[in-house]
Write a protein that holds these residues in place. Structure first.
Motif, PDB file in Angstrom:
ATOM      1  N   GLY A  87       0.951   4.731  -2.267  1.00 43.85           N
ATOM      2  CA  GLY A  87       0.080   5.929  -2.461  1.00 43.85           C
ATOM      3  C   GLY A  87      -1.216   5.701  -2.156  1.00 43.85           C
ATOM      4  O   GLY A  87      -2.014   6.598  -2.068  1.00 43.85           O
ATOM      5  N   LEU A  88      -1.445   4.480  -2.067  1.00 40.66           N
ATOM      6  CA  LEU A  88      -2.848   4.285  -1.332  1.00 40.66           C
ATOM      7  C   LEU A  88      -3.063   4.960   0.018  1.00 40.66           C
ATOM      8  O   LEU A  88      -4.207   5.306   0.404  1.00 40.66           O
ATOM      9  CB  LEU A  88      -3.151   2.886  -1.315  1.00 40.66           C
ATOM     10  N   HIS A  89      -2.096   5.091   0.740  1.00 39.34           N
ATOM     11  CA  HIS A  89      -2.201   5.417   2.170  1.00 39.34           C
ATOM     12  C   HIS A  89      -2.720   6.817   2.061  1.00 39.34           C
ATOM     13  O   HIS A  89      -2.162   7.706   1.333  1.00 39.34           O
ATOM     14  CB  HIS A  89      -0.938   5.436   2.881  1.00 39.34           C
ATOM     15  N   GLU A  90      -3.773   7.212   2.882  1.00 38.78           N
ATOM     16  CA  GLU A  90      -4.398   8.349   2.878  1.00 38.78           C
ATOM     17  C   GLU A  90      -4.839   8.804   1.661  1.00 38.78           C
ATOM     18  O   GLU A  90      -5.217  10.142   1.325  1.00 38.78           O
ATOM     19  CB  GLU A  90      -3.585   9.334   3.520  1.00 38.78           C
ATOM     20  N   ALA A  91      -5.289   7.920   0.741  1.00 38.94           N
ATOM     21  CA  ALA A  91      -5.949   8.291  -0.444  1.00 38.94           C
ATOM     22  C   ALA A  91      -7.312   8.288  -0.432  1.00 38.94           C
ATOM     23  O   ALA A  91      -7.842   7.526   0.489  1.00 38.94           O
ATOM     24  CB  ALA A  91      -5.461   7.277  -1.717  1.00 38.94           C
ATOM     25  N   ARG A  92      -8.121   9.004  -1.279  1.00 41.15           N
ATOM     26  CA  ARG A  92      -9.487   9.011  -1.516  1.00 41.15           C
ATOM     27  C   ARG A  92      -9.902   7.841  -2.472  1.00 41.15           C
ATOM     28  O   ARG A  92      -9.373   8.001  -3.363  1.00 41.15           O
ATOM     29  CB  ARG A  92      -9.981  10.292  -1.856  1.00 41.15           C
ATOM     30  N   LEU A  93     -10.636   7.066  -2.067  1.00 35.39           N
ATOM     31  CA  LEU A  93     -11.306   5.907  -3.123  1.00 35.39           C
ATOM     32  C   LEU A  93     -12.724   6.229  -3.064  1.00 35.39           C
ATOM     33  O   LEU A  93     -13.390   6.011  -1.864  1.00 35.39           O
ATOM     34  CB  LEU A  93     -10.796   4.671  -2.515  1.00 35.39           C
ATOM     35  N   THR A  94     -13.147   6.231  -4.213  1.00 39.87           N
ATOM     36  CA  THR A  94     -14.499   6.271  -4.736  1.00 39.87           C
ATOM     37  C   THR A  94     -15.058   4.955  -5.384  1.00 39.87           C
ATOM     38  O   THR A  94     -14.623   4.640  -6.346  1.00 39.87           O
ATOM     39  CB  THR A  94     -14.939   7.249  -5.467  1.00 39.87           C
ATOM     40  N   THR A 115       4.545  -8.160   1.279  1.00 40.60           N
ATOM     41  CA  THR A 115       2.968  -7.603   1.396  1.00 40.60           C
ATOM     42  C   THR A 115       2.629  -6.253   2.218  1.00 40.60           C
ATOM     43  O   THR A 115       3.647  -5.949   2.774  1.00 40.60           O
ATOM     44  CB  THR A 115       2.149  -8.840   2.008  1.00 40.60           C
ATOM     45  N   SER A 116       1.683  -5.757   1.678  1.00 38.98           N
ATOM     46  CA  SER A 116       1.472  -4.473   2.294  1.00 38.98           C
ATOM     47  C   SER A 116      -0.041  -4.593   2.582  1.00 38.98           C
ATOM     48  O   SER A 116      -0.860  -5.300   1.764  1.00 38.98           O
ATOM     49  CB  SER A 116       1.671  -3.162   1.531  1.00 38.98           C
ATOM     50  N   GLU A 117      -0.622  -3.929   3.600  1.00 36.47           N
ATOM     51  CA  GLU A 117      -2.140  -4.232   3.851  1.00 36.47           C
ATOM     52  C   GLU A 117      -2.706  -2.810   4.176  1.00 36.47           C
ATOM     53  O   GLU A 117      -2.063  -1.793   4.825  1.00 36.47           O
ATOM     54  CB  GLU A 117      -2.214  -5.191   5.072  1.00 36.47           C
ATOM     55  N   PHE A 118      -3.850  -2.532   3.585  1.00 31.18           N
ATOM     56  CA  PHE A 118      -4.663  -1.276   3.636  1.00 31.18           C
ATOM     57  C   PHE A 118      -6.124  -1.520   4.395  1.00 31.18           C
ATOM     58  O   PHE A 118      -6.743  -2.686   3.822  1.00 31.18           O
ATOM     59  CB  PHE A 118      -4.608  -0.682   2.540  1.00 31.18           C
ATOM     60  N   THR A 119      -6.707  -0.758   4.801  1.00 32.64           N
ATOM     61  CA  THR A 119      -8.242  -0.845   5.238  1.00 32.64           C
ATOM     62  C   THR A 119      -8.921   0.568   4.917  1.00 32.64           C
ATOM     63  O   THR A 119      -8.090   1.563   5.037  1.00 32.64           O
ATOM     64  CB  THR A 119      -8.296  -1.279   6.682  1.00 32.64           C
ATOM     65  N   TYR A 120     -10.082   0.561   4.870  1.00 35.86           N
ATOM     66  CA  TYR A 120     -10.832   1.577   4.209  1.00 35.86           C
ATOM     67  C   TYR A 120     -12.558   1.246   4.831  1.00 35.86           C
ATOM     68  O   TYR A 120     -12.732   0.199   4.881  1.00 35.86           O
ATOM     69  CB  TYR A 120     -10.730   2.041   3.151  1.00 35.86           C
ATOM     70  N   VAL A 139     -10.062  -0.116  -6.605  1.00 38.23           N
ATOM     71  CA  VAL A 139      -8.420  -0.299  -5.886  1.00 38.23           C
ATOM     72  C   VAL A 139      -7.846  -0.126  -7.240  1.00 38.23           C
ATOM     73  O   VAL A 139      -6.464   0.474  -7.216  1.00 38.23           O
ATOM     74  CB  VAL A 139      -8.449  -1.305  -4.811  1.00 38.23           C
ATOM     75  N   VAL A 140      -8.028  -1.243  -8.230  1.00 42.43           N
ATOM     76  CA  VAL A 140      -7.280  -1.245  -9.410  1.00 42.43           C
ATOM     77  C   VAL A 140      -7.093  -0.244 -10.207  1.00 42.43           C
ATOM     78  O   VAL A 140      -5.909   0.213 -10.461  1.00 42.43           O
ATOM     79  CB  VAL A 140      -7.664  -2.456 -10.181  1.00 42.43           C
ATOM     80  N   ALA A 141      -8.242   0.478 -10.196  1.00 36.91           N
ATOM     81  CA  ALA A 141      -8.106   2.107 -10.886  1.00 36.91           C
ATOM     82  C   ALA A 141      -7.255   2.715 -10.346  1.00 36.91           C
ATOM     83  O   ALA A 141      -6.475   3.516 -10.886  1.00 36.91           O
ATOM     84  CB  ALA A 141      -9.490   2.447 -11.231  1.00 36.91           C
ATOM     85  N   LEU A 142      -7.225   2.961  -9.137  1.00 42.72           N
ATOM     86  CA  LEU A 142      -6.253   3.817  -8.289  1.00 42.72           C
ATOM     87  C   LEU A 142      -5.002   3.390  -8.200  1.00 42.72           C
ATOM     88  O   LEU A 142      -3.904   4.206  -8.417  1.00 42.72           O
ATOM     89  CB  LEU A 142      -6.865   3.933  -6.842  1.00 42.72           C
TER      90      LEU A 142
END
Length: 124
Positions: free
Chosen positions: A85-92, A119-124, A10-13
């Motif tokens: 930009g995390l929203h709908e991003a691909r995270l490997t 704050t903002s919150e995301f899940t995957y 997540v930090v890298a993205l």
């Protein structure tokens, strides 16, 4: 996979998005805070079915909590825009690809002990 592997991914993205990510450990170790940054927390979240039954689940869900922080309101907004930009991003992570979704509405940017944050919150 470890929580650290997910945090690192997540930090890298966020870095590629220009969101100036900082982990809690980095903030604790810092001698002074940057003028603006995105505080990053990543944790495993039990799925709804696992919580109800109390049984362990093979389904893993990860939660990302971000706090956009700046000395100026406009900079806090910009950190949030970039982190969005995390929203709908691909995270490997360790060869597995996940799709990140915003899980709840963002908290508004507000005054915070002489700074501005939200704050903002995301899940995957």
């Amino acid at each position: 996979m470890s929580e650290k592997a997910h945090l690192d991914a997540v930090v890298a993205l966020l870095t590629t998005l220009g969101a100036e990510p900082r982990t809690l450990q980095e903030l604790v170790d810092a001698t002074s805070l940057p003028a603006y940054y995105t505080e990053v927390h990543v944790m495993q979240r039990a799925t709804e079915g696992a919580r109800r039954s109390g049984a362990p689940s093979q389904v893993q869900q990860w939660r990302v909590l971000l706090r956009s922080v700046a000395q100026r309101y406009a900079n806090a907004q910009e950190m949030r825009r970039r982190a969005g930009g995390l929203h709908e991003a691909r995270l490997t992570v360790a060869g597995e690809t996940y799709f990140v979704e915003r899980s709840v509405a963002d908290d508004p940017i507000a005054a915070d002990d002489g700074w501005w944050s939200g704050t903002s919150e995301f899940t995957y």
